[in-house]
Scaffold this motif. Sequence first.
Motif, PDB file in Angstrom:
ATOM      1  N   PHE B  11       0.921  -1.310   0.055  1.00  0.00           N
ATOM      2  CA  PHE B  11       0.159   0.007  -0.075  1.00  0.00           C
ATOM      3  C   PHE B  11       0.903   1.043  -0.009  1.00  0.00           C
ATOM      4  N   LEU B  12       1.929   1.157   0.553  1.00  0.00           N
ATOM      5  CA  LEU B  12       2.759   2.344   0.764  1.00  0.00           C
ATOM      6  C   LEU B  12       3.416   2.547  -0.694  1.00  0.00           C
ATOM      7  N   VAL B  13       3.898   1.502  -1.557  1.00  0.00           N
ATOM      8  CA  VAL B  13       4.261   1.620  -2.590  1.00  0.00           C
ATOM      9  C   VAL B  13       3.361   2.141  -3.984  1.00  0.00           C
ATOM     10  N   LEU B  14       2.018   1.861  -3.530  1.00  0.00           N
ATOM     11  CA  LEU B  14       0.893   1.873  -4.603  1.00  0.00           C
ATOM     12  C   LEU B  14       1.075   3.479  -5.193  1.00  0.00           C
ATOM     13  N   PRO B  15       1.159   4.511  -4.608  1.00  0.00           N
ATOM     14  CA  PRO B  15       1.262   5.653  -5.442  1.00  0.00           C
ATOM     15  C   PRO B  15       2.145   5.823  -6.506  1.00  0.00           C
ATOM     16  N   VAL B  16       3.487   5.311  -5.985  1.00  0.00           N
ATOM     17  CA  VAL B  16       4.608   5.291  -6.854  1.00  0.00           C
ATOM     18  C   VAL B  16       4.345   4.520  -8.117  1.00  0.00           C
ATOM     19  N   LEU B  17       3.620   3.396  -7.874  1.00  0.00           N
ATOM     20  CA  LEU B  17       3.624   2.398  -8.641  1.00  0.00           C
ATOM     21  C   LEU B  17       2.417   2.827  -9.834  1.00  0.00           C
ATOM     22  N   LEU B  18       1.341   3.342  -9.392  1.00  0.00           N
ATOM     23  CA  LEU B  18       0.370   4.160 -10.142  1.00  0.00           C
ATOM     24  C   LEU B  18       0.983   5.383 -11.064  1.00  0.00           C
ATOM     25  N   LEU B  19       1.754   6.206 -10.293  1.00  0.00           N
ATOM     26  CA  LEU B  19       2.354   7.338 -11.134  1.00  0.00           C
ATOM     27  C   LEU B  19       3.342   6.806 -12.352  1.00  0.00           C
ATOM     28  N   VAL B  20       4.184   5.899 -11.864  1.00  0.00           N
ATOM     29  CA  VAL B  20       5.176   5.368 -12.797  1.00  0.00           C
ATOM     30  C   VAL B  20       4.452   4.686 -14.035  1.00  0.00           C
ATOM     31  N   ALA B  21       3.576   3.914 -13.452  1.00  0.00           N
ATOM     32  CA  ALA B  21       2.714   3.088 -14.575  1.00  0.00           C
ATOM     33  C   ALA B  21       2.334   3.905 -15.432  1.00  0.00           C
ATOM     34  N   PHE B  22       1.644   5.143 -15.120  1.00  0.00           N
ATOM     35  CA  PHE B  22       1.005   5.923 -16.097  1.00  0.00           C
ATOM     36  C   PHE B  22       1.924   6.887 -16.768  1.00  0.00           C
ATOM     37  N   SER B  23       3.153   7.109 -16.360  1.00  0.00           N
ATOM     38  CA  SER B  23       4.254   7.805 -16.990  1.00  0.00           C
ATOM     39  C   SER B  23       5.325   6.795 -17.869  1.00  0.00           C
ATOM     40  N   ALA B  24       5.140   5.770 -17.512  1.00  0.00           N
ATOM     41  CA  ALA B  24       6.220   4.923 -18.216  1.00  0.00           C
ATOM     42  C   ALA B  24       5.476   3.648 -18.977  1.00  0.00           C
ATOM     43  N   VAL B  25       4.706   2.784 -18.396  1.00  0.00           N
ATOM     44  CA  VAL B  25       4.043   1.864 -19.027  1.00  0.00           C
ATOM     45  C   VAL B  25       3.312   2.311 -20.236  1.00  0.00           C
ATOM     46  N   LEU B  26       2.259   3.040 -19.968  1.00  0.00           N
ATOM     47  CA  LEU B  26       1.375   3.767 -21.066  1.00  0.00           C
ATOM     48  C   LEU B  26       2.265   4.069 -22.454  1.00  0.00           C
ATOM     49  N   PRO B  27       3.252   5.023 -22.003  1.00  0.00           N
ATOM     50  CA  PRO B  27       4.093   5.322 -23.444  1.00  0.00           C
ATOM     51  C   PRO B  27       4.701   4.215 -23.997  1.00  0.00           C
ATOM     52  N   LEU B  28       5.085   3.476 -23.032  1.00  0.00           N
ATOM     53  CA  LEU B  28       6.058   2.323 -23.727  1.00  0.00           C
ATOM     54  C   LEU B  28       5.054   1.311 -24.444  1.00  0.00           C
ATOM     55  N   MET B  29       3.949   1.155 -23.895  1.00  0.00           N
ATOM     56  CA  MET B  29       3.016   0.372 -24.845  1.00  0.00           C
ATOM     57  C   MET B  29       2.742   1.037 -26.199  1.00  0.00           C
ATOM     58  N   THR B  30       2.595   2.284 -26.353  1.00  0.00           N
ATOM     59  CA  THR B  30       2.374   2.767 -27.549  1.00  0.00           C
ATOM     60  C   THR B  30       3.655   2.500 -28.404  1.00  0.00           C
ATOM     61  N   VAL B  31       4.893   2.468 -27.958  1.00  0.00           N
ATOM     62  CA  VAL B  31       5.995   2.451 -28.727  1.00  0.00           C
ATOM     63  C   VAL B  31       5.810   1.069 -29.293  1.00  0.00           C
ATOM     64  N   VAL B  32       5.480  -0.157 -28.243  1.00  0.00           N
ATOM     65  CA  VAL B  32       5.479  -1.361 -28.797  1.00  0.00           C
ATOM     66  C   VAL B  32       4.242  -1.677 -29.924  1.00  0.00           C
ATOM     67  N   ASN B  33       3.134  -0.803 -29.745  1.00  0.00           N
ATOM     68  CA  ASN B  33       2.275  -0.828 -30.760  1.00  0.00           C
ATOM     69  C   ASN B  33       3.077  -0.562 -32.211  1.00  0.00           C
ATOM     70  N   TYR B  34       3.387   0.671 -32.136  1.00  0.00           N
ATOM     71  CA  TYR B  34       4.079   1.131 -33.361  1.00  0.00           C
ATOM     72  C   TYR B  34       5.126   0.368 -33.905  1.00  0.00           C
ATOM     73  N   SER B  35       5.613  -0.314 -33.325  1.00  0.00           N
ATOM     74  CA  SER B  35       6.897  -1.236 -33.704  1.00  0.00           C
ATOM     75  C   SER B  35       6.391  -2.439 -34.275  1.00  0.00           C
ATOM     76  N   VAL B  36       5.223  -2.986 -34.172  1.00  0.00           N
ATOM     77  CA  VAL B  36       4.758  -3.935 -35.152  1.00  0.00           C
ATOM     78  C   VAL B  36       3.776  -3.754 -36.010  1.00  0.00           C
ATOM     79  N   GLN B  37       3.471  -2.446 -36.205  1.00  0.00           N
ATOM     80  CA  GLN B  37       2.455  -2.240 -37.250  1.00  0.00           C
ATOM     81  C   GLN B  37       2.830  -1.105 -38.165  1.00  0.00           C
TER      82      GLN B  37
END
Lengths: 273, 286
Positions: B11-37
């Motif tokens: 629970f203590l780590v959750l805020p960091v997790l959400l924030l970094v997921a928003f600013s790292a995982v989301l954009p990275l998925m966009t990159v993955v999408n583009y790379s195979v299309q």
Amino acid sequence: MAAVAESKGRGSTIIMVLYLLFLMLPIYWLLNMSLKTNNEILGAFSLWPKNPTLANYRTILTDPSWYMGYVNSLTYVVMNTAISITVALPAAYAFSRYRFLGDKHLFFWLLTNRMAPAAVFALPFFQLYSSIGLFDTHIAVALAHCLFNVPLAVWILEGFMSGVPREIDETAYIDGYSFPRFFVRIFMPLIASGIGVAAFFCFMFSWVELLLSRTLTSVDAKPIAATMTRTVSASGLDWGVLAAAGMLTIIPGALVIWFVRNYIAKGFALGRV
Amino acid sequence: MDKPVNNRAWFLVLPVLLLVAFSAVLPLMTVVNYSVQDTFGGNQFFWAGLDWFEEVLESDRIRAALGRQILFSAIILAIEIPLGIFVALNMPKRGIWASFCLVLMALPLLIPWNVVGTIWQVFGRVDIGLLGHTLKQLGINYNYVNDAVDAWITVIVMDVWHWTSLVALLCYAGLQSIPDAYYQAARIDQASRWKVFRYIELPKMQGVLLIAVLLRFMDSFMIYTEPFVVTGGGPGNATTFLSIDLVKMAVGQFDLGPAAAFSLIYFLVILLISFVFYTVMTKEAK
């Protein structure tokens, strides 16, 4: 102690003076140029300004399209520092005090974000923040910079927190402190210097970054660093104003260094010396 | 010291997790999408499989950029690490002079990166820069705009100017942790300066030196703004490093597919290095 002092003789002083001279010369040159008029810069070559003028600084400090750049930069830097430290504090406490499922993997994953090349994220960030309507706002840049500042803050704070003995936590709990009260009243003052160092590093990396902040802004939140590049290419060669703007970007850094000078080295070692 | 197991720490780590997921995982998925299309515009995408990855891995241009990047990082490490150690050994240990050195040395680290580029771009100019002008007066033919070697030298000297202090500050922190008694013992044994360095100072600096090497390696591997401002990647492609090439491809030419594949490969290389960094550092802590 005397032995150490003796072993550092005149040679060391000369070496340090030479090294500092090497560091300061280019900055001096910028200062020199910022105090000259354009004619003097392009005309005769001189090591110091013949007729020092503050006209370049006046241009910047009276023109909103210039000085708003500083306001924008400082706004998102402060927002980013506040967000990063707030979310990093509890997380660093968790990492330094407990073992939990996947903790090591999580810690490593956080670190990889500090290592991610900004160039990889520039375009996706642009699309992400445009799609949620945050393009050209301060908060967009502040959130984008969290990508590398939150992991950094967690690392530094974890290093400092691990230096506080766990007995203090246990004693406080026995004395009937709840976790939030203990954390704010007792624990945070103990790691105050660590918080200061982490804040300094968040400030620093957000302040010096340009690629992301330039990509995510156009007018309303344009950072000073980007204002500089645009004005140079548009107006040709206004070297004096460019130099003055550069000098003004150095000042905030110089001010904050002074406050954390005794902790800089420890902070660069991510709190692990 | 074993830490207690407590899964509620999540629970203590959750805020960091959400924030970094928003600013790292989301954009990275966009990159993955583009790379195979692939796309013909108008938001119509179709599956391109691993074509882009093959194209990137076989591209001469990217191979050349990678070669330059590795050469650049190698030169940077070869200069900055020994120089940083040398400066740290000569720094005063305490007193006002020590604070003075610390503040001045940290100064280049806090200058926005494009201003660093601007400073050196001006400093090296033959007509109005101190360095360029002095070299010209000395009869040395120096021009970083047209000459690839001069451009390289300028970019390397700039990076040495910018980052050597980081190495020095880290080593200084390591040296500060050596008790004076060690030096006194070495004096009694009449150890030479070299032996003091080799058997007392170097082992104590090992941990911080490791951080310094890896930080410098990774940051020089990602360098973008400073060479871009000074040389714009030129003359020709002489100073086009990986990040510069990537931004050119993604933003300049809008080749999203290859750029995304390039990004992922680039990121994987960095990930690999981070893993080594992390493994070695956690081993250090034990």
